[in-house]
Design a protein around this motif. Structure first.
Motif, short mmCIF file in Angstrom:
data_model
loop_
_atom_site.label_atom_id
_atom_site.label_comp_id
_atom_site.label_asym_id
_atom_site.label_seq_id
_atom_site.Cartn_x
_atom_site.Cartn_y
_atom_site.Cartn_z
N SER A 28 19.23 -9.53 11.71
CA SER A 28 17.94 -9.08 11.19
C SER A 28 18.10 -7.85 10.30
O SER A 28 17.47 -7.75 9.23
N MET A 29 18.96 -6.92 10.71
CA MET A 29 19.21 -5.73 9.90
C MET A 29 19.94 -6.09 8.61
O MET A 29 19.61 -5.57 7.54
N ALA A 30 20.93 -7.00 8.70
CA ALA A 30 21.69 -7.39 7.51
C ALA A 30 20.79 -8.09 6.50
O ALA A 30 20.90 -7.85 5.29
N LEU A 31 19.91 -8.97 6.97
CA LEU A 31 19.00 -9.65 6.05
C LEU A 31 18.02 -8.66 5.42
O LEU A 31 17.78 -8.71 4.22
N SER A 32 17.48 -7.76 6.21
CA SER A 32 16.58 -6.74 5.67
C SER A 32 17.27 -5.92 4.59
O SER A 32 16.69 -5.63 3.54
N ASN A 33 18.53 -5.57 4.83
CA ASN A 33 19.29 -4.81 3.85
C ASN A 33 19.55 -5.62 2.58
O ASN A 33 19.40 -5.11 1.47
N ALA A 34 19.94 -6.88 2.74
CA ALA A 34 20.19 -7.74 1.58
C ALA A 34 18.92 -7.90 0.74
O ALA A 34 18.97 -7.86 -0.49
N LEU A 35 17.80 -8.08 1.41
CA LEU A 35 16.52 -8.21 0.70
C LEU A 35 16.20 -6.93 -0.06
O LEU A 35 15.81 -6.97 -1.23
N ALA A 36 16.36 -5.80 0.59
CA ALA A 36 16.07 -4.51 -0.06
C ALA A 36 16.98 -4.28 -1.25
O ALA A 36 16.53 -3.82 -2.31
N ASN A 37 18.26 -4.61 -1.11
CA ASN A 37 19.21 -4.44 -2.21
C ASN A 37 18.87 -5.34 -3.39
O ASN A 37 19.22 -5.02 -4.53
N ALA A 38 18.19 -6.45 -3.14
CA ALA A 38 17.76 -7.37 -4.20
C ALA A 38 16.38 -6.99 -4.75
O ALA A 38 15.85 -7.71 -5.60
N GLY A 39 15.79 -5.92 -4.24
CA GLY A 39 14.52 -5.45 -4.75
C GLY A 39 13.29 -5.95 -4.01
O GLY A 39 12.17 -5.82 -4.50
N PHE A 40 13.48 -6.48 -2.81
CA PHE A 40 12.37 -7.00 -2.01
C PHE A 40 12.26 -6.19 -0.72
O PHE A 40 13.27 -5.90 -0.08
N LEU A 60 21.44 -19.39 14.70
CA LEU A 60 20.53 -18.32 14.32
C LEU A 60 19.30 -18.94 13.69
O LEU A 60 19.43 -19.80 12.80
N GLU A 61 18.15 -18.54 14.14
CA GLU A 61 16.90 -18.99 13.55
C GLU A 61 16.09 -17.76 13.19
O GLU A 61 15.76 -16.96 14.06
N THR A 62 15.83 -17.61 11.91
CA THR A 62 15.12 -16.42 11.45
C THR A 62 13.90 -16.82 10.64
O THR A 62 13.88 -17.85 9.98
N ASP A 63 12.87 -16.01 10.75
CA ASP A 63 11.73 -16.16 9.86
C ASP A 63 11.38 -14.77 9.36
O ASP A 63 11.57 -13.78 10.05
N ALA A 64 10.94 -14.75 8.11
CA ALA A 64 10.68 -13.46 7.48
C ALA A 64 9.46 -13.52 6.57
O ALA A 64 9.18 -14.56 5.96
N VAL A 65 8.78 -12.42 6.53
CA VAL A 65 7.67 -12.23 5.59
C VAL A 65 8.21 -11.28 4.52
O VAL A 65 8.55 -10.13 4.83
N VAL A 66 8.31 -11.80 3.31
CA VAL A 66 8.90 -11.03 2.22
C VAL A 66 8.03 -11.22 0.97
O VAL A 66 8.16 -12.22 0.27
N PRO A 67 7.15 -10.28 0.69
CA PRO A 67 6.28 -10.41 -0.48
C PRO A 67 7.09 -10.51 -1.78
O PRO A 67 8.07 -9.79 -1.97
N GLY A 68 6.67 -11.46 -2.66
CA GLY A 68 7.22 -11.55 -4.00
C GLY A 68 8.52 -12.31 -4.16
O GLY A 68 9.03 -12.43 -5.27
N ILE A 69 9.10 -12.83 -3.11
CA ILE A 69 10.38 -13.53 -3.22
C ILE A 69 10.14 -15.04 -3.31
O ILE A 69 9.19 -15.56 -2.74
N ASP A 70 11.01 -15.74 -4.02
CA ASP A 70 10.93 -17.19 -4.07
C ASP A 70 11.89 -17.79 -3.03
O ASP A 70 12.80 -17.11 -2.53
N GLU A 71 11.66 -19.03 -2.69
CA GLU A 71 12.42 -19.71 -1.63
C GLU A 71 13.93 -19.73 -1.91
O GLU A 71 14.73 -19.48 -1.01
N GLU A 72 14.31 -20.05 -3.12
CA GLU A 72 15.74 -20.16 -3.45
C GLU A 72 16.45 -18.82 -3.27
O GLU A 72 17.53 -18.74 -2.69
N THR A 73 15.84 -17.75 -3.75
CA THR A 73 16.43 -16.42 -3.61
C THR A 73 16.50 -16.02 -2.14
O THR A 73 17.52 -15.48 -1.67
N PHE A 74 15.44 -16.31 -1.40
CA PHE A 74 15.43 -15.98 0.02
C PHE A 74 16.56 -16.71 0.75
O PHE A 74 17.29 -16.10 1.55
N GLN A 75 16.72 -18.00 0.51
CA GLN A 75 17.76 -18.78 1.19
C GLN A 75 19.15 -18.26 0.85
O GLN A 75 20.02 -18.18 1.72
N LYS A 76 19.37 -17.89 -0.41
CA LYS A 76 20.67 -17.36 -0.81
C LYS A 76 20.95 -16.05 -0.09
O LYS A 76 22.05 -15.85 0.45
#
Length: 143
Positions: free
Chosen positions: A60-72, A99-115
């Motif tokens: 969860s922390m790694a995904l949050s960090n990856a999202l933030a580094n990508a501008g989300f 691992l099963e994760t779900d996230a609320v990430v404003p402004g991101i598209d599905e492809e970017t989120f999955q990557k």
């Protein structure tokens, strides 16, 4: 970086014995037994459950960090780890971890989120430590 500690004590034989595990910070201490590990006993914990908690938290922390580094900026990341403890020809093994994760990430598209979700799975320090174990990921973007 600090070194983290945990300890465990076991008393008795494998089937009738009992133990206690605790983390160095004092945030968790719990009992465990053969039945809480190998059976359906719900009183007490087991090593696999603690590995699951560590993996879910780290991911969860790694995904949050990856999202933030990508501008989300994620509003929420929730991860469940299912650690399968199975008998294999040589004894027992953790195989696989789902691992099963779900996230609320404003402004991101599905492809970017999955990557980014896949990248976080590969680069989470706990995933790296468990590299010998197959790790499956199901990532859901909640809109």
């Amino acid at each position: 970086m600090p070194t983290r500690t945990a300890d465990a004590e076991w008393q008795g034989d494998l089937r009738q014995g009992k133990g206690t595990m605790r983390v160095g910070s004092g945030a968790f201490e719990g009992s465990y037994s053969f039945k809480s590990r190998m059976g359906d006993e719900t009183v007490g914990t087991n090593p696999e459950e603690l590995i699951g908690a560590a993996h879910a938290g780290c991911y969860s922390m790694a995904l949050s960090n990856a999202l933030a580094n990508a501008g989300f900026t994620p509003t929420r990341v929730h991860t469940t780890a299912r650690v399968h403890f199975n008998q294999v020809p040589s004894g027992f093994a953790i195989n696989p971890i789902d691992l099963e994760t779900d996230a609320v990430v404003p402004g991101i598209d599905e492809e970017t989120f999955q990557k980014l979700a896949q990248d976080a799975k590969e680069n989470c320090p706990v995933s790296k430590a468990l590299a010998a174990t197959p790790i499956n990921l199901k990532a859901t973007l909640i809109k």
